[in-house]
Design a protein around this motif. Structure first.
Motif, short mmCIF file in Angstrom:
data_model
loop_
_atom_site.label_atom_id
_atom_site.label_comp_id
_atom_site.label_asym_id
_atom_site.label_seq_id
_atom_site.Cartn_x
_atom_site.Cartn_y
_atom_site.Cartn_z
N LYS A 61 112.02 38.00 15.71
CA LYS A 61 112.15 37.12 16.85
C LYS A 61 110.79 36.59 17.31
O LYS A 61 110.72 35.60 18.02
CB LYS A 61 112.90 37.80 17.99
N SER A 203 106.50 45.33 25.12
CA SER A 203 105.70 44.46 24.27
C SER A 203 104.32 44.27 24.90
O SER A 203 104.14 44.52 26.09
CB SER A 203 106.41 43.12 24.12
N GLY A 240 105.76 46.54 19.71
CA GLY A 240 105.17 46.47 21.04
C GLY A 240 103.66 46.52 21.08
O GLY A 240 103.08 46.36 22.16
N GLU A 278 108.63 48.44 14.11
CA GLU A 278 109.20 47.08 14.21
C GLU A 278 108.19 46.19 14.92
O GLU A 278 108.37 45.86 16.09
CB GLU A 278 110.49 47.10 15.04
N ARG A 281 104.64 40.74 17.51
CA ARG A 281 103.44 40.09 18.04
C ARG A 281 102.16 40.49 17.30
O ARG A 281 101.31 39.65 17.01
CB ARG A 281 103.29 40.46 19.52
N TYR A 375 106.17 34.34 19.63
CA TYR A 375 106.93 33.91 20.81
C TYR A 375 106.48 32.53 21.28
O TYR A 375 106.51 32.21 22.47
CB TYR A 375 106.83 34.96 21.94
C1 LIG Z 1 111.00 42.37 20.46
C2 LIG Z 1 111.26 43.65 19.76
C3 LIG Z 1 110.34 44.15 18.84
C4 LIG Z 1 108.99 43.50 18.59
O1 LIG Z 1 108.17 43.58 19.68
P1 LIG Z 1 106.63 43.13 19.58
O2 LIG Z 1 106.10 43.36 20.94
O3 LIG Z 1 106.61 41.69 19.20
O4 LIG Z 1 105.98 43.99 18.55
C5 LIG Z 1 110.66 45.32 18.16
N1 LIG Z 1 111.83 45.96 18.38
C6 LIG Z 1 112.75 45.50 19.25
C7 LIG Z 1 114.01 46.24 19.44
C8 LIG Z 1 112.49 44.34 19.97
O5 LIG Z 1 113.39 43.89 20.86
#
Ligand SMILES: *Cc1c(COP(=O)(O)O)cnc(C)c1O
Length: 420
Positions: A61, A203, A240, A278, A281, A375
């Motif tokens: 995303k 995040s 995050g 995961e 950013r 984003y």
């Molecule tokens: C948005 C999201 C991420 C990614 O977050 P970043 O801050 O971009 O690393 C990972 N896992 C879940 C469940 C999310 O909603």
């Protein structure tokens, strides 16, 4: 600050390509990404996890362009998705559903069916009702759905409230003290196979401590679950990790993973588990910029405005989170700085990209809005019937157009005139 950007003969280059040349060829506003910066960020995570049972997923995303997905798939990334649309993007880009984890608090029945058919690696489940739905759908398809429960560790990520997700009072996850009961419920469902546990606490987190606090809470649960006879095969710590937009000093990618792995290695139960992340950013955020042109300079009362051809529909973060993006001239002028609010053409006072910026610019100049790889395009819209920006991936001296600027006709192509 951003190593794929440098001035040559007074003009800004992205890797080996002049941003002026990109603006001439593709127009503005245009998102520009660095292939080597994206690959390099992922490689730092991958090297910190080398030789371990671990999977670094990319959270789509943040930036879901097919070329970005493809380059990460080729580098060995897994993917974190939050919709059927994102699953289709992974598949369309040549990614492997077996390396996909499906997150999200509101998965629809159709989305679940599609993900089961594709064979995703795991559903990150956020409620009892979702478990029940998942079990029913999987059973009807003659399958069992691999799941992990997204536990809310109730730690404060110390970030903006809109992007803080690990506290008890927000909509995400299952409360820590209910998790064992929900695992028992899952274990009794015919269409469910328990695979792991996960969390995602927010995040743009700029300290290691909140991640370690969340890990500690999950380790406690893993022990309790083991005592209750529930065994897991993976532990997913979400994403995050923050980036530097301005003066933030987030931990290095390798240092962050090293701290997590050091704690995991101390715990005999955790050592057995595959570790998943995961990240969104921290892989793409500083690998992109938004290239824009100054349309007008305007003096209104006490304030000066630089009106640019990019707007909140192109980059929503300032309007949405009060976010800061560094803004630099592509060809700096030898003139005194003037303080401007840098704003877009959209009819909203919230349509600003930067406030009180000292810049030496003239009408027609190009600006680069930095740290816009995450984003940015992914959150863009067509508000004010503005076609979405083009996207260009720079690979050495070659600019590759990875998304064509939208045409105006395409924006209303699905609409119909009145029948009579
Ligand atoms: C948005 C999201 C991420 C990614 O977050 P970043 O801050 O971009 O690393 C990972 N896992 C879940 C469940 C999310 O909603």
């Amino acid at each position: 600050m951003i190593d794929w950007l440098n001035y040559r003969d007074g003009t800004l280059f992205a890797e080996g390509v002049s941003l002026r040349a990109i603006a001439e060829r593709f127009g503005t506003p245009t998102y520009v990404y660095s292939r080597s910066a994206i690959a390099g960020a992922f490689a730092e995570f991958a090297s910190a996890a080398a030789g371990r049972k671990a999977l670094i997923c990319y959270a789509l995303k943040a930036n879901s362009n097919l070329a970005v997905i493809e380059l990460l798939a080729r580098a060995g990334a897994g993917f974190d998705i939050v919709s059927e649309g994102e699953l289709q993007r992974v598949l369309a880009a040549g990614g492997d559903a077996g390396r996909v984890v499906f997150s999200g608090v509101g998965k629809g029945a159709g989305e679940i069916r599609a993900a089961l058919r594709a064979g995703v690696r795991c559903f990150n489940v956020e409620s009892r009702s979702e478990l029940q739905r998942l079990s029913d759908i999987a059973s009807a398809l003659g399958r069992r759905a691999p799941i992990s429960l997204r536990v809310n560790p109730d730690v404060d990520a110390g970030t903006h409230p809109y992007i803080s997700t690990g506290l008890r009072e927000n909509k995400f996850g299952i409360a820590h003290d209910e998790a064992v009961d929900v695992y028992r419920f899952a274990a009794a469902l015919p269409g469910i196979e328990i695979a792991g546990i996960d969390c995602h606490i927010g995040s743009q987190i700029t300290e290691i401590a909140p991640f370690l606090a969340a890990l500690e809470r999950l380790l406690e649960l893993i022990r309790t679950l083991r005592d209750a006879g529930i065994r897991l095969s993976h532990l997913d710590l979400g994403g995050g990790l923050g980036i530097s937009y301005d003066a933030e000093q987030p931990p290095e990618r390798r240092a962050m993973l090293a701290a997590i792995f050091a704690r995991i290695d101390e715990d005999p139960l955790a050592r057995e588990l595959e570790i998943l992340f995961e990240f969104g950013r921290s892989i793409v955020g500083n690998a992109g910029l938004l290239l824009t042109r100054v349309e007008y300079l305007k003096h209104n009362g006490a304030k000066r405005f630089a009106i640019i051809d990019a707007a909140m529909n192109d980059l929503m973060r300032p309007a949405l989170y009060d976010a800061f993006h560094r803004i630099v001239p592509v060809t700096p002028r030898n003139a005194p700085d003037v303080v401007y609010d840098v704003v877009g053409p959209v009819c909203e006072s919230g349509d600003w990209i930067g406030r009180d910026r000292a810049l030496a610019i003239a009408e027609g100049d190009l600006l680069a809005v930095l740290s816009a790889g995450a984003y940015g395009m992914a959150m863009s819209s067509n508000y004010n019937t503005r076609p979405r920006a083009a996207e260009v991936l720079v690979d050495g001296t070659e600019p590759i157009e990875i998304r064509t600027r939208e045409t105006i006709e395409s924006l209303y192509a699905l609409e119909r005139r009145l029948p009579r």
